[in-house]
Design a protein around this motif. Structure first.
Motif, short mmCIF file in Angstrom:
data_model
loop_
_atom_site.label_atom_id
_atom_site.label_comp_id
_atom_site.label_asym_id
_atom_site.label_seq_id
_atom_site.Cartn_x
_atom_site.Cartn_y
_atom_site.Cartn_z
N ARG A 1 0.83 -1.19 0.03
CA ARG A 1 0.15 0.03 -0.02
C ARG A 1 0.86 1.07 0.03
O ARG A 1 0.67 2.29 -0.74
CB ARG A 1 -0.90 -0.07 1.19
N GLN A 2 1.84 0.98 0.80
CA GLN A 2 2.81 2.38 0.86
C GLN A 2 3.61 2.47 -0.41
O GLN A 2 3.57 3.52 -0.91
CB GLN A 2 3.59 2.15 2.09
N ASP A 3 3.73 1.41 -1.29
CA ASP A 3 4.72 1.59 -2.36
C ASP A 3 3.89 1.88 -3.35
O ASP A 3 4.24 2.82 -4.24
CB ASP A 3 5.22 0.13 -2.83
N LEU A 4 2.65 1.65 -3.53
CA LEU A 4 1.55 2.00 -4.36
C LEU A 4 1.25 3.42 -4.35
O LEU A 4 1.19 4.19 -5.17
CB LEU A 4 0.29 1.25 -4.49
N GLU A 5 1.10 4.03 -3.05
CA GLU A 5 0.65 5.40 -2.66
C GLU A 5 1.94 6.43 -3.43
O GLU A 5 1.54 7.30 -3.94
CB GLU A 5 0.42 5.56 -1.39
N ARG A 6 3.11 5.57 -3.22
CA ARG A 6 4.26 6.55 -3.59
C ARG A 6 4.40 6.60 -4.85
O ARG A 6 4.54 7.55 -5.72
CB ARG A 6 5.48 6.13 -3.11
N GLU A 7 4.24 5.57 -5.52
CA GLU A 7 4.18 5.33 -6.96
C GLU A 7 3.06 6.11 -7.83
O GLU A 7 3.07 6.75 -8.94
CB GLU A 7 4.20 3.98 -7.53
N ARG A 8 2.05 6.02 -7.19
CA ARG A 8 0.88 6.95 -7.76
C ARG A 8 1.22 8.72 -7.93
O ARG A 8 0.58 9.18 -8.90
CB ARG A 8 -0.53 7.02 -6.99
N ARG A 9 2.04 8.89 -7.17
CA ARG A 9 2.48 10.35 -7.30
C ARG A 9 3.60 10.63 -8.47
O ARG A 9 3.83 11.71 -8.74
CB ARG A 9 3.31 10.88 -5.94
N GLU A 10 4.05 9.49 -8.85
CA GLU A 10 5.13 9.49 -10.03
C GLU A 10 4.76 8.99 -11.22
O GLU A 10 5.26 9.43 -12.07
CB GLU A 10 6.35 8.75 -9.56
N PRO B 1 1.50 7.30 -14.05
CA PRO B 1 0.22 7.37 -14.55
C PRO B 1 -0.49 5.89 -14.06
O PRO B 1 0.15 5.23 -14.04
CB PRO B 1 0.26 7.19 -16.00
N ARG B 2 -1.75 6.00 -13.46
CA ARG B 2 -2.42 4.72 -13.26
C ARG B 2 -2.22 3.47 -14.63
O ARG B 2 -2.26 2.36 -13.89
CB ARG B 2 -3.78 4.99 -13.08
N LEU B 3 -1.98 3.81 -15.62
CA LEU B 3 -1.93 2.79 -16.62
C LEU B 3 -0.77 1.98 -16.20
O LEU B 3 -0.64 0.65 -16.66
CB LEU B 3 -1.62 3.50 -17.93
N PHE B 4 0.30 2.45 -15.65
CA PHE B 4 1.40 1.51 -15.41
C PHE B 4 1.39 0.83 -14.15
O PHE B 4 2.42 0.56 -13.46
CB PHE B 4 2.77 2.29 -15.52
N LEU B 5 0.33 1.09 -13.24
CA LEU B 5 0.33 0.60 -11.82
C LEU B 5 -0.73 -0.40 -11.63
O LEU B 5 -1.06 -0.90 -10.69
CB LEU B 5 -0.05 1.80 -11.05
N VAL B 6 -1.71 -0.66 -12.83
CA VAL B 6 -2.73 -1.52 -12.52
C VAL B 6 -2.25 -3.02 -11.99
O VAL B 6 -3.03 -3.63 -11.47
CB VAL B 6 -3.90 -1.62 -13.77
N GLU B 7 -1.36 -3.34 -12.39
CA GLU B 7 -0.92 -4.76 -12.20
C GLU B 7 -0.67 -4.86 -10.74
O GLU B 7 -0.79 -5.77 -9.97
CB GLU B 7 0.30 -5.31 -12.98
N SER B 8 0.11 -3.55 -10.13
CA SER B 8 0.36 -3.65 -8.82
C SER B 8 -0.80 -3.43 -7.85
O SER B 8 -0.96 -4.03 -6.86
CB SER B 8 1.16 -2.34 -8.65
N GLU B 9 -2.01 -2.85 -8.47
CA GLU B 9 -3.19 -2.64 -7.82
C GLU B 9 -3.76 -4.18 -7.64
O GLU B 9 -4.39 -4.50 -6.57
CB GLU B 9 -4.17 -1.67 -8.59
N TYR B 10 -3.87 -4.83 -8.77
CA TYR B 10 -4.29 -6.09 -8.88
C TYR B 10 -3.74 -7.05 -7.71
O TYR B 10 -4.35 -7.74 -6.85
CB TYR B 10 -4.23 -6.53 -10.32
N ALA B 11 -2.18 -6.98 -7.75
CA ALA B 11 -1.61 -7.96 -6.92
C ALA B 11 -1.98 -7.39 -5.53
O ALA B 11 -2.12 -8.32 -4.67
CB ALA B 11 0.02 -7.54 -7.09
N LEU B 12 -1.99 -6.27 -5.13
CA LEU B 12 -2.62 -5.89 -3.74
C LEU B 12 -3.79 -6.44 -3.37
O LEU B 12 -4.09 -7.16 -2.35
CB LEU B 12 -2.39 -4.49 -3.76
#
Length: 215
Positions: free
Chosen positions: A141-150, A152-163
């Motif tokens: 959750r902390q990693d994802l929150e930090r990455e969301r500031r850096e 676009p969500r398009l590059f984070l959806v796999e991390s959201e799914y894993a979480l």
């Protein structure tokens, strides 16, 4: 319609999606994939990268465009994606997004033989698993929150799914633990008695016999 073959080698797909941006040599491909964290999203065997690249070239999905050498370093061949490779990568991506593929996990395997341990041993093991899961979830959750500031969500959806999958597993383990600790798990008494006496309950013994008869 041609028969579509299932996606087997996810490293090949990762290579194609990296090279689609620009030509690269294999060492650069590995650097890009590591920088993108693809080794966390896919089971990648880095030692087979060169073999995968050569196979992609053999099947016309990549093509060599130049070979370079710097000093005493080995020669490096730069590859680019072909039109067939681009179409293949797109087809693989469509299949992965649209079609569920079941891959049994080590946890599923453990659950399938859980009866080999007594309930008194299983409960602390599951509590330990839940503790580790909760720690991983908090870190994710902390990693994802930090990455969301850096990013676009398009590059984070796999991390959201894993979480989300880890949160779902934790919730399921928590529910199972409540049944085991509260004594409401069906057949709890027979399970405990088996480990105390070594004798299988009659219904379980019957199932085992039927299983042997069908072999």
């Amino acid at each position: 319609m041609a028969t579509r073959r299932p996606v087997r080698n996810l490293l090949a797909l990762a290579v194609l999606t990296a090279v689609v941006q620009r030509p690269m040599h294999p060492y650069e491909m590995a650097s890009v994939l590591r920088a993108r964290g693809k080794d966390q999203d896919m089971r990648i065997k880095w030692g087979s990268l060169y073999t995968v690249v050569r196979n992609l070239e053999k099947h016309g999905l990549l093509e060599a465009v130049e070979s370079t050498r710097q000093g005493a370093r080995p020669e490096r061949t730069v590859y680019r994606i072909t039109d067939a490779g681009r179409a293949e990568a797109e087809d693989w991506t469509r299949e992965l997004l649209s079609t569920p593929h079941h891959e049994p996990s080590p946890f599923e395997a453990g659950l399938s033989v859980m009866g080999g341990l007594g309930p008194g041993e299983v409960v602390p093991l599951l509590r330990r698993r839940l503790q580790l899961l909760e720690g991983r979830i908090e870190a994710d959750r902390q990693d994802l929150e930090r990455e969301r500031r850096e990013l676009p969500r398009l590059f984070l959806v796999e991390s959201e799914y894993a979480l989300a999958m880890r949160e779902a597993e934790a919730a399921w383990v928590r529910s199972l633990l409540a049944e085991l600790a509260g004594g409401t798990f069906p057949g709890m008494g027979e399970w405990r008695a088996y480990h105390e006496t070594g004798r299988l309950p009659s219904d379980v013994a019957g199932l085992a016999e039927r299983g042997l008869a069908t072999e």
